[in-house]
Write a protein that holds these residues in place. Structure first.
Motif, PDB file in Angstrom:
ATOM      1  N   UNK A 110      45.292 145.013 139.868  1.00 17.97           N
ATOM      2  CA  UNK A 110      44.143 144.441 140.544  1.00 17.97           C
ATOM      3  C   UNK A 110      44.511 143.130 141.242  1.00 17.97           C
ATOM      4  N   UNK A 164      33.896 137.851 151.575  1.00 23.81           N
ATOM      5  CA  UNK A 164      33.524 138.039 150.174  1.00 23.81           C
ATOM      6  C   UNK A 164      33.845 136.834 149.293  1.00 23.81           C
ATOM      7  N   UNK A 165      34.747 135.989 149.714  1.00 24.06           N
ATOM      8  CA  UNK A 165      35.091 134.827 148.900  1.00 24.06           C
ATOM      9  C   UNK A 165      34.528 133.532 149.469  1.00 24.06           C
ATOM     10  N   UNK A 189      45.047 130.240 139.720  1.00 19.19           N
ATOM     11  CA  UNK A 189      44.057 130.550 138.694  1.00 19.19           C
ATOM     12  C   UNK A 189      43.876 132.054 138.536  1.00 19.19           C
ATOM     13  N   UNK A 217      45.576 127.011 145.042  1.00 20.32           N
ATOM     14  CA  UNK A 217      45.014 126.736 143.720  1.00 20.32           C
ATOM     15  C   UNK A 217      44.297 127.952 143.168  1.00 20.32           C
ATOM     16  N   UNK A 218      43.547 128.624 144.046  1.00 13.07           N
ATOM     17  CA  UNK A 218      42.811 129.817 143.626  1.00 13.07           C
ATOM     18  C   UNK A 218      43.759 130.906 143.123  1.00 13.07           C
ATOM     19  N   UNK A 229      35.489 140.927 135.722  1.00 12.71           N
ATOM     20  CA  UNK A 229      35.770 140.230 136.986  1.00 12.71           C
ATOM     21  C   UNK A 229      34.624 140.424 137.976  1.00 12.71           C
ATOM     22  N   UNK A 279      31.926 138.126 137.016  1.00 11.91           N
ATOM     23  CA  UNK A 279      32.246 136.755 137.421  1.00 11.91           C
ATOM     24  C   UNK A 279      31.810 136.535 138.865  1.00 11.91           C
ATOM     25  N   UNK A 280      32.091 137.516 139.672  1.00 11.36           N
ATOM     26  CA  UNK A 280      31.770 137.415 141.092  1.00 11.36           C
ATOM     27  C   UNK A 280      30.253 137.428 141.310  1.00 11.36           C
TER      28      UNK A 280
END
Lengths: 211, 243
Positions: free
Chosen positions: B10, B156-157, B171, B167-168, B190, B193-194
């Motif tokens: 993923x 989407x982000x 993580x 940084x993303x 996940x 989370x989104x």
């Protein structure tokens, strides 16, 4: 999946919502300290938002009326518009300046009204003012407390005007309204000159969706 | 799809997508160089339009349904659970930025909420008055003096930059929920989370629509301002210059 980018966007934009709720104001009273003024006006407006059935029902016209009567008298729209225009301000004729002020003002009223309609019982905290007694330009700091989340800072740039204070910028979670609009204004002026910007603002206020 | 069976698939797929996107963005960016902070504006604008189209058609209605039909208690639990992971990263990044108080508070929050708050579902630490901070890798790089780099909009982000995007990715590769061996379960988490992130901003796109002359520019400037502010930890910004 990304928790992360969205939380930033969330912070930035949510902050904006919350912020707009707070930008409070009312007729300036003699010798009232700027932080006391922000507190008084915020509380007045939130009181109305919580108790007025029309505002509660999402009545835009009524909400705008509240913003017009309670909030606007405490803003210095000339300074706000000049700051958002940056160096383009001096290129504008007095007539253009007047129209810019009028249109910008009405855009902000609509935006504030939209934000107020989204207000859900959040708590406000007012931070002590850190400024000298003789200061004529101060930042008043407030916070929106959200359970389980970081508070959102809402700061007001205030300038002494006569015997009262006027707000010339609202900074939500570090996002200054004036700075944000400066980019927008620049872009419109690059594309269509100052008249182009005035047209875009006017269209937007007539209910156009913008880009 | 084979990626579904591979525990790291993923993430690998996400990275592959991002790499493709970056390449597209870089190539498209060569066509025009509008501003210093956004050299890839033409490609970013395309990404922004795609994002908005998906948002209007699918994401926003779905998120609104989540907010309307899920009990508040459940949503609070979900938000606390992921907030607990945020705290873990805040602790790490506070340490990297040399902020012992924030480090202590964030680590304390994680221990209290993980140990006594049902693995983070209940935010006992907030009730106990342990302040929540918000530090991530992008901010750490900023504190270390790394500039934002080019602005990047990812469908989407949302908005990001080369610095924050790096940084993303760090993580995304290290986040604890990524190590759940049961892949379907991990994917559900996940996804949650989104959804949770989106639920926090429900209603704000309407506000941006109301306020912005050009939503793209508006979101960009707000994002960049916000990130600079977080790097400064809320210390006053330099006066807005007369450009």
């Amino acid at each position: 999946m990304n928790l992360f980018t969205f939380s930033r966007r969330a912070a930035a934009v949510t902050a904006m919502t919350a912020a707009l709720l707070l930008a409070a104001a009312a007729p300036a009273r003699a010798q009232e300290a700027p932080d006391a003024m922000v507190k008084r006006v915020s509380q007045e407006i939130l009181q109305i938002v919580k108790s007025d059935p029309k505002v509660q029902a999402g009545d835009q016209a009524r909400t705008r009326e509240v913003v017009e009567s309670k909030l606007l008298p405490n803003f210095d729209f000339t300074r706000m518009t000049a700051l958002a225009m940056g160096r383009n301000w001096r290129q504008a004729t007095p007539e253009q300046q007047q129209r810019l002020i009028t249109e910008f003002r009405s855009l902000l009223v609509r935006t504030y009204a939209g934000a107020l309609n989204q207000y859900r019982d959040q708590q406000l905290a007012y931070k002590p003012l850190r400024a000298e007694d003789k200061a004529t330009d101060v930042i008043v700091r407030t916070e929106v407390i959200r359970p389980g989340q970081q508070p959102v800072q809402i700061d007001y740039g205030m300038e002494k005007a006569g015997d009262g204070w006027k707000c010339y910028d609202v900074i939500v979670g570090g996002v200054s309204l004036v700075t944000n609009y400066r980019d927008e204004f620049n872009e419109q002026i690059r594309a269509g000159g100052i008249d182009g910007l005035i047209r875009t603002l006017a269209d937007k206020n007539k209910g156009g969706a913008g880009k | 799809m084979t990626a579904r069976r591979n525990p790291r698939g993923h993430r690998a797929a996400a990275v592959a997508r991002l790499t493709v996107l970056l390449t597209v963005v870089v190539l498209a960016g060569c066509a025009a160089a509008p501003t210093r902070s956004d050299p890839f504006e033409p490609a970013n604008r395309v990404a922004f339009d795609v994002h908005e189209a998906i948002d209007n058609a699918v994401v926003r209605p779905a998120i609104q349904a989540y907010v309307d039909y899920t009990p508040e208690l459940v949503r609070r639990g979900v938000s606390n659970f992921f907030g607990n992971i945020d705290d873990l990263y805040s602790a790490l990044n506070s340490a990297l930025q040399g902020k012992p108080d924030d480090f202590g508070n964030s680590l304390g929050r994680v221990m209290v909420n993980t140990g006594f708050g049902l693995a983070g579902l209940i935010d006992i630490a907030s009730d106990a008055g342990i302040p929540k901070s918000n530090e991530d890798f992008g901010q750490t790089f900023g504190v270390w003096g790394v500039p934002q780099g080019p602005y990047l909009f990812v469908p989407l982000f949302g908005p990001s930059t080369f610095r924050d995007g790096t940084g993303f990715l760090i993580r995304a590769y290290t986040t604890p929920t990524g190590f759940i061996p049961d892949v379907p379960l991990r994917n559900v988490i996940w996804g949650m989370a989104w959804v949770n992130e989106n639920a926090q901003v429900v209603g704000t796109s309407k506000l941006v629509e109301q306020a912005a002359l050009d939503r793209y520019t508006f979101v960009r400037r707000a994002y960049l301002q916000r990130r600079e502010y977080l790097v400064r930890d809320g210390r006053p910004a330099p006066e807005p210059e007369d450009e």
